[in-house]
Motif scaffolding. Sequence first.
Motif, PDB file in Angstrom:
ATOM      1  N   ASP A 101       0.849  -1.201   0.000  1.00 13.35           N
ATOM      2  CA  ASP A 101       0.000   0.000   0.000  1.00 13.35           C
ATOM      3  C   ASP A 101       0.885   1.253   0.000  1.00 13.35           C
ATOM      4  N   GLN A 102       0.253   2.427   0.032  1.00 15.50           N
ATOM      5  CA  GLN A 102       0.984   3.689  -0.045  1.00 15.50           C
ATOM      6  C   GLN A 102       1.938   3.864   1.130  1.00 15.50           C
ATOM      7  N   TYR A 103       1.552   3.301   2.290  1.00 17.13           N
ATOM      8  CA  TYR A 103       2.418   3.400   3.473  1.00 17.13           C
ATOM      9  C   TYR A 103       3.753   2.702   3.228  1.00 17.13           C
ATOM     10  N   ASP A 104       3.730   1.556   2.520  1.00 16.37           N
ATOM     11  CA  ASP A 104       4.963   0.828   2.206  1.00 16.37           C
ATOM     12  C   ASP A 104       5.829   1.638   1.238  1.00 16.37           C
ATOM     13  N   VAL A 105       5.180   2.283   0.261  1.00 15.93           N
ATOM     14  CA  VAL A 105       5.916   3.138  -0.680  1.00 15.93           C
ATOM     15  C   VAL A 105       6.583   4.288   0.081  1.00 15.93           C
ATOM     16  N   VAL A 143       1.708  -0.150  -5.772  1.00 10.06           N
ATOM     17  CA  VAL A 143       0.545  -0.221  -4.881  1.00 10.06           C
ATOM     18  C   VAL A 143      -0.470  -1.230  -5.432  1.00 10.06           C
ATOM     19  N   GLY A 144      -0.890  -2.176  -4.556  1.00 11.12           N
ATOM     20  CA  GLY A 144      -1.857  -3.190  -4.964  1.00 11.12           C
ATOM     21  C   GLY A 144      -1.223  -4.523  -5.309  1.00 11.12           C
ATOM     22  N   ARG A 149       9.518  -8.014  -0.656  1.00 11.75           N
ATOM     23  CA  ARG A 149      10.616  -7.039  -0.588  1.00 11.75           C
ATOM     24  C   ARG A 149      10.371  -5.944  -1.622  1.00 11.75           C
ATOM     25  N   LEU A 150      10.334  -4.706  -1.144  1.00 12.56           N
ATOM     26  CA  LEU A 150      10.091  -3.561  -2.028  1.00 12.56           C
ATOM     27  C   LEU A 150      11.327  -2.668  -2.041  1.00 12.56           C
TER      28      LEU A 150
END
Length: 409
Positions: A101-105, A143-144, A149-150
């Motif tokens: 989600d955006q929080y991870d980005v 996102v989605g 791992r990002l």
Amino acid sequence: MDESIVVGIDIGTTKVCTLVARIEGERNLRILGVGIAPSQGIRKGNIIDLAAASQAIARSVEKAQRTSGLEITSALVSLAGSHVSSVNSRGVVGISGRVIDQYDVDRALESAQAVAIPHNREIIHVIQRGFTVDGQDGIRMPVGMHGYRLEVEAHIITAAAATVENLRQCVQAAGVQVSQFVLNPLASAEVVLTETERQMGCVVVDIGGGTTDMAIYIDGDVWHTMVIAIGGNLVTSDIAQGLRLPISQAEEVKKEHAFAVESAISADDVFTTRPFGEDQPIQFSRKDLAMITEARLEEIFTFVMQEIKRSGYDGLLPAGMILTGGSSLIPGIKDLASRVMNMPTRVARPENLIGLVDQLNSPAYSTSVGLLYWAMFLNETAPKTHRKPGPQINVNWDTIKNIFKNLLP
């Protein structure tokens, strides 16, 4: 102010330009107010006289308020100068197999900011270039997606904190809050680049009065930015010395008679002006003027070429160079740039504007108009510049006191 109203203040070495616009329909801007004032107290993007710079900004803001009928309380402000530098960084976070989600980005971008930045520098932009999820790269927006791992590639632009603070102080003294600083070539790119040029690979070069600002775009994103502390004023200075003219007169001669390629001018082509010590105007050869202009512009493009080679991206720019800024108005500059840089070149200006646009259809106003587009995109999407504040912690001291009371004998 109304959310559909955007304001940009372009603070340059030559002029201060304040623009007020309304967002209409899908990404259309109607220019409501224009305030252009001669710049004072600013040299090569740096404040050298706080009071004079504040007065120049205040005059520009006042004119824009008068023509638009709106009060300006906050604005996006342009930034340039040799104190600006950039670095590419990579941020990595774990996701645990769930949906990104955006929080991870945001966490990944914060991780990318964990580079050693001196305490006397301030982060201006953190621009995401691309993402990798579990080893799969080239992802535009994760996102989605599912993943463990990002990783994010980010371009971080910093500036001298004291210089930025001086500029902020000048704008605030004119009664306007700075909502965000935007680097000149990034603002210019918003109005002069096509999507194809961004994807193929190109360099935007904005030659202003005091600085030459450049940004390299590859695969649709910014890969490298740089500000070189020379600009069109050096051409004016050389003309003033070569022809023994006052600076203001040399600037007029440059605008009216200069040409960027000496070989294209006939030896019989002359113009008249009155240098120091003469009672009457005398004739000068336009060929001599073109020789001075060509030498200085060639030097500027050589610096640009050196910077592109230093970045390592010189083989990745098939779309070539997009020239803009006030100095790109010198006739013949496109041919000279193509020869020196050995790449396709075009001169670009703001287009498709509506409203009070008489003066704005010129390369000199690319940054000014670009600030409005940047503000518009910030309004409708997540900002390109990521400056997430720290977590807000609300402490209930009464509760903490009661906990300690219960623990004590």
